[in-house]
Write an enzyme that holds these catalytic residues in place. Structure first.
Site, short mmCIF file in Angstrom:
data_model
loop_
_atom_site.label_atom_id
_atom_site.label_comp_id
_atom_site.label_asym_id
_atom_site.label_seq_id
_atom_site.Cartn_x
_atom_site.Cartn_y
_atom_site.Cartn_z
N ALA A 1 -3.41 20.72 23.66
CA ALA A 1 -2.38 21.75 23.45
C ALA A 1 -2.76 23.04 24.17
O ALA A 1 -3.94 23.34 24.32
CB ALA A 1 -2.23 22.02 21.95
N ASP A 2 -1.74 23.77 24.64
CA ASP A 2 -2.01 25.13 25.11
C ASP A 2 -1.56 26.11 24.03
O ASP A 2 -1.10 25.71 22.97
CB ASP A 2 -1.34 25.38 26.47
CG ASP A 2 0.19 25.32 26.40
OD1 ASP A 2 0.75 25.38 25.29
OD2 ASP A 2 0.81 25.21 27.47
#
Lengths: 245, 80
Positions: B35-36
């Site tokens: 995930a960012d």
């Protein structure tokens, strides 16, 4: 090029000269449009003119709750929202020393804060769909300043800074955020100028004339299109050369 | 696995498009699930919607793993 068939767009301030031109142009390229504004009758008139693929969503952008709700209403009516054009804007001109708190607050509220709220609400769906176009109609005076328009210039400069910040945040989701900065555009406002005032204004415009709403709308069509996918955080000047920035 | 843990896992799988078996209690959203920072915001908003709860920013900052999310929601969810 610039085909918007199957795309959905919400335009605020659609009863104004520029807003109406933008709604017509997006619709003309095939988009299904939701037109918003405060004057329900004028909206209906525009809707009748456009015929199919148009939804009328009256809203008062001074009212936070109705601003927050507008993108959701557009999504429900249109079955999605690919393009949001925040065009609605007001002026309350006054020299700085004489400017009332309300004149400042009203302009910031409609021109800038409503844009923030509209974008925030529209982003949720756009992020999920990995696609979106946010287009803010700012003004040449947001870059150059203008005496008597401290509030308006601040709101329009604010829109540019907000758009650049957001453009960086959501670029990875296929969403672009851009502005269009019109200069003098033919409208009831420029019609009201007397000949002397007109001449004085035109002297500063290299192209020697006021612009047309349709010329601003063409910029919106471009920024809304697939062809503009690599353009983000930009402010496109449509000003006849009055300010080359 | 609790009902809340199941629902958290489902949301994470859907939002991040990762295999369900990777979504373990100790899996870090960013380090293990790719995930960012924007994904983590989207996840927090999805949790808020699913569980009818508001997750303040300072609490959201402490939710780094799948287990963190489950624990927070087990403690705070309105509709478990």
């Amino acid at each position: 090029m610039f085909d918007l068939t199957g795309r959905t767009a919400l335009v605020t301030g659609a009863t104004g000269g520029i807003g109406g031109a933008i709604a017509r142009a997006l619709h003309g390229q095939g988009a299904t449009v939701a037109i918003s504004g405060t004057r329900a009758e004028a909206l209906q008139q525009l809707a009748d003119e456009l015929g199919e693929r148009v939804h009328v969503l009256p809203a008062n952008l001074k009212d936070a709750a109705s601003v927050d709700a507008l993108p959701g209403q557009a999504e429900a009516a249109l079955g999605g929202l690919d393009v949001l054009v925040h065009n609605a804007g007001i002026t309350r001109d006054n020299l700085f020393l004489r400017m009332k708190d309300e004149e400042w607050a009203d302009v910031i509220q409609v021109n800038l804060t409503a844009g923030f709220r509209l974008y925030r609400a529209a982003l949720k769906g756009m992020m999920k769909r990995r696609r979106g176009r946010l287009i803010g109609i700012t003004s040449v005076v947001g870059v150059t300043g203008n005496p008597g328009q401290g509030n308006y210039a601040a709101s329009k400069a604010g829109l540019i800074g907000m758009s650049k910040s957001l453009a960086a945040e959501v670029a990875s989701r296929g969403i672009t955020v851009n502005c269009i900065a019109p200069g003098f555009i033919e409208s009831p406002m420029t019609d009201a100028l007397n000949e002397k005032q007109k001449e004085a204004s035109l002297a500063h415009i290299p192209l020697g004339r006021f612009g047309q709403g349709a010329e601003v709308a063409a910029a919106a069509v471009y920024l809304a299109s697939d062809e503009a996918a690599y353009v983000t955080g930009h402010t496109l000047q449509v000003n006849g050369g009055i300010a080359m920035v | 696995m609790s009902d809340i843990a199941e629902r958290v896992k489902k949301i994470v799988v859907e939002h991040l498009g990762v295999d369900a078996e990777k979504v373990t209690e100790n899996a870090s959203f960013i380090d293990d699930l790719g995930a960012d920072s924007l994904d983590t915001v989207e996840l927090v908003m999805a949790f808020e919607e699913e569980f009818g709860v508001e997750i303040p920013d300072d609490a959201a900052e402490t939710i780094l793993t799948v287990g963190d999310a489950t624990k927070f929601l087990e403690k705070n969810a309105a509709q478990a």
